[in-house]
Enzyme design. Structure first.
Site, PDB file in Angstrom:
ATOM      1  N   ARG A  91       0.926  -1.290  -0.231  1.00  0.00           N
ATOM      2  CA  ARG A  91      -0.035  -0.064   0.032  1.00  0.00           C
ATOM      3  C   ARG A  91       0.954   1.127   0.092  1.00  0.00           C
ATOM      4  NH1 ARG A  91      -4.905  -1.122   2.446  1.00  0.00           N
ATOM      5  NH2 ARG A  91      -3.666  -2.283   4.060  1.00  0.00           N
ATOM      6  N   TYR A  92       1.925   1.203   0.652  1.00  0.00           N
ATOM      7  CA  TYR A  92       3.060   2.410   0.718  1.00  0.00           C
ATOM      8  C   TYR A  92       4.198   1.909   0.080  1.00  0.00           C
ATOM      9  CZ  TYR A  92      -0.212   3.109   4.873  1.00  0.00           C
ATOM     10  OH  TYR A  92      -1.306   3.247   5.615  1.00  0.00           O
ATOM     11  N   ARG A  95       7.300  -0.118   2.248  1.00  0.00           N
ATOM     12  CA  ARG A  95       6.838  -1.468   3.127  1.00  0.00           C
ATOM     13  C   ARG A  95       5.886  -2.279   2.499  1.00  0.00           C
ATOM     14  NH1 ARG A  95       5.585   3.791   4.761  1.00  0.00           N
ATOM     15  NH2 ARG A  95       3.533   3.949   5.631  1.00  0.00           N
ATOM     16  N   CYS A 104      -5.420 -17.284  14.018  1.00  0.00           N
ATOM     17  CA  CYS A 104      -5.097 -16.416  15.258  1.00  0.00           C
ATOM     18  C   CYS A 104      -5.280 -17.195  16.430  1.00  0.00           C
ATOM     19  CB  CYS A 104      -5.864 -15.195  15.299  1.00  0.00           C
ATOM     20  SG  CYS A 104      -5.990 -14.040  13.951  1.00  0.00           S
ATOM     21  N   CYS A 108     -10.808 -11.851  17.613  1.00  0.00           N
ATOM     22  CA  CYS A 108     -11.366 -10.672  18.199  1.00  0.00           C
ATOM     23  C   CYS A 108     -12.781 -10.277  17.645  1.00  0.00           C
ATOM     24  CB  CYS A 108     -10.473  -9.384  18.126  1.00  0.00           C
ATOM     25  SG  CYS A 108      -8.868  -9.857  18.420  1.00  0.00           S
ATOM     26  N   CYS A 111     -12.392  -7.851  14.745  1.00  0.00           N
ATOM     27  CA  CYS A 111     -11.418  -7.710  13.806  1.00  0.00           C
ATOM     28  C   CYS A 111     -11.773  -7.089  12.384  1.00  0.00           C
ATOM     29  CB  CYS A 111     -11.166  -9.248  13.601  1.00  0.00           C
ATOM     30  SG  CYS A 111      -9.650  -9.580  12.435  1.00  0.00           S
ATOM     31  N   ARG A 113     -10.175  -7.905   9.953  1.00  0.00           N
ATOM     32  CA  ARG A 113      -9.992  -8.978   8.753  1.00  0.00           C
ATOM     33  C   ARG A 113     -10.922 -10.048   9.081  1.00  0.00           C
ATOM     34  NH1 ARG A 113      -4.008  -7.705   8.512  1.00  0.00           N
ATOM     35  NH2 ARG A 113      -3.821  -5.871   7.071  1.00  0.00           N
ATOM     36  N   ASP A 274     -12.489   0.069  12.553  1.00  0.00           N
ATOM     37  CA  ASP A 274     -12.869  -0.047  11.179  1.00  0.00           C
ATOM     38  C   ASP A 274     -14.250  -0.414  10.753  1.00  0.00           C
ATOM     39  OD1 ASP A 274     -10.303   0.626  10.089  1.00  0.00           O
ATOM     40  OD2 ASP A 274      -9.260  -1.335  10.831  1.00  0.00           O
ATOM     41  N   ASP A 311      -7.783   4.210   9.110  1.00  0.00           N
ATOM     42  CA  ASP A 311      -7.591   3.578   7.899  1.00  0.00           C
ATOM     43  C   ASP A 311      -8.788   3.893   6.960  1.00  0.00           C
ATOM     44  OD1 ASP A 311      -5.440   1.682   7.109  1.00  0.00           O
ATOM     45  OD2 ASP A 311      -5.853   1.101   9.003  1.00  0.00           O
ATOM     46  N   LYS A 318      -3.562   5.201   6.005  1.00  0.00           N
ATOM     47  CA  LYS A 318      -3.850   5.648   7.221  1.00  0.00           C
ATOM     48  C   LYS A 318      -3.668   7.106   7.195  1.00  0.00           C
ATOM     49  CE  LYS A 318      -2.337   1.813  10.179  1.00  0.00           C
ATOM     50  NZ  LYS A 318      -1.976   0.615   8.776  1.00  0.00           N
TER      51      LYS A 318
HETATM   52  S1  SF4 Z   1      -7.675  -8.490  15.326  1.00  0.00           S
HETATM   53 FE1  SF4 Z   1      -8.045  -9.916  13.764  1.00  0.00          FE
HETATM   54  S2  SF4 Z   1      -6.200 -10.571  13.001  1.00  0.00           S
HETATM   55 FE2  SF4 Z   1      -5.753  -9.523  14.872  1.00  0.00          FE
HETATM   56  S3  SF4 Z   1      -5.543 -11.081  16.399  1.00  0.00           S
HETATM   57 FE3  SF4 Z   1      -7.791 -10.330  16.523  1.00  0.00          FE
HETATM   58  S4  SF4 Z   1      -8.782 -11.587  15.155  1.00  0.00           S
HETATM   59 FE4  SF4 Z   1      -6.652 -11.924  14.489  1.00  0.00          FE
END
Ligand code: SF4
Length: 349
Positions: A91-92, A95, A104, A108, A111, A113, A274, A311, A318
């Site tokens: 994206r940048y 990097r 994971c 979360c 999340c 993603r 997000d 973001d 960002k």
């Molecule tokens: S935010 Fe998403 S990618 Fe990061 S640890 Fe939690 S579930 Fe996994």
């Protein structure tokens, strides 16, 4: 039930006292759509007597996740728009993200993603995809930093991580390797000598960005895991998400940032949440976020100040979203001090 393995099903969450039996049906519908895992360390940290426990809110599924709002999107920060080869997000200019794994140790509930991670997610990069990802990095000399994220790269075995690091060590223009992880908090026992050796195996400067959102996550075990990393020469920075019901008050936010600094972790990014699907119950407005971040100024040390980041949806990267201390009043600048007082700059006398 084995207390040493993550809780992964709604039935296990009920058995562990984290979900009420009459909520099971709703949680099962959530689990059909989004991955679930609560690590033993996080399950132990949850206060079952508190219906608003901020640790539970981050990891225990909630029927509110079944509500998707029109502005939410499957790829909220636009990874796919900047993915030249599988596993790479560029994206940048200087990097890239290297997403070797989409697994994971916890999932979360907010999340960004969430449509990509978990058992039904994008999985682990194949050998061929990994070869193409490394070929891409090697062919782009402007890539100074490689950021391993995913998923959580620290779920990979030390042997697998060391293999990745050895391949990076052969690419001279890569100088920095950064790992984004929740492992030191949610599975601190994983941070052992073998893992640390693997993180350093590239010979490049290694950074670990720890994701944590509430000061209680910095348990003695988590702090000890971070100390092992820092003592080994790895630099640690933080990333947190501003989340309604978790850390959206000045005292909690201040305690979180202080806990990082006490653990030798420099506060880095505080993300505005997000627009991930089914996460509207976590979101607060940008104005609320700016007021919270402003409350940290003066209240806690400059060492403890994170940068408040949005973001931009669509993959535009960002942006720092304040709060601003400076405003143009037409004839000069007005600067706001940490108490809210305004002062002309330069002063008139
Ligand atoms: S935010 Fe998403 S990618 Fe990061 S640890 Fe939690 S579930 Fe996994």
């Amino acid at each position: 039930m084995n207390a040493l393995r993550p809780l992964r099903t709604p039935a296990e969450l009920v058995e562990a006292g984290l979900v009420a039996p009459d909520e099971l049906a709703g949680i099962e519908r959530v689990a059909e759509r989004y991955a679930v895992a609560v690590s033993p360390a996080m399950a132990a940290l949850i206060d079952r007597s508190d219906p608003n426990d901020p640790i539970a809110r981050q990891f225990v599924p909630d029927a509110a996740e079944l509500t998707t709002t029109p502005e939410e999107r499957a790829d909220p920060i636009g990874d796919l728009a900047h993915s030249p080869v599988e596993g790479i997000v560029h994206r940048y200019p200087d990097r890239v993200l290297l997403k070797a794994v989409h697994v994971c140790p916890v999932y979360c509930r907010f999340c960004f993603r969430r449509e990509m991670v978990g058992p039904q997610g994008l999985g682990t990069l194949s050998t061929e995809a990994m070869d193409k990802a490394f070929a891409y990095i090697a062919a782009h000399p402007q890539i100074w930093e490689v950021i391993l994220t995913g998923g959580d790269p620290l779920v990979l075995s030390p042997r697998r991580l060391a293999e990745i690091m050895q391949r990076l060590s052969a690419i001279d223009h890569v100088k920095i390797v950064r790992f984004h992880t929740r492992v030191p908090v949610v599975e601190p026992e994983r941070v052992d000598e073998a893992l640390i050796a693997a993180l350093k195996a590239s010979g490049k400067t290694a950074y670990v960005a720890l994701h944590a959102n509430h000061p209680r996550e910095l348990t003695p075990e988590a702090r000890a895991a971070c100390a092992r990393l820092v003592d080994s020469g790895i630099v640690m920075i933080s990333q947190s998400v501003l989340l309604k019901g978790v850390n959206d008050d000045p005292d909690t936010l201040a305690a979180l940032m202080r806990a990082f600094v006490e653990t030798r972790i420099k506060p880095y990014y505080l993300h505005h949440p997000d627009l991930a699907p089914g996460t509207s119950h976590f979101r607060l407005s940008i104005e609320e976020g700016r007021a919270l971040v402003a409350s940290l100024r003066g209240r806690i040390s400059g060492l403890c100040q994170p940068t408040y980041i949005l973001d931009i949806p669509g993959g535009h990267g960002k942006a720092v979203i304040g709060p601003d201390a400076l405003r143009d009043n037409g004839s000069g600048c007005m600067v706001t001090d940490f108490r809210g007082g305004e002062h002309a700059y330069p002063p008139s006398e």
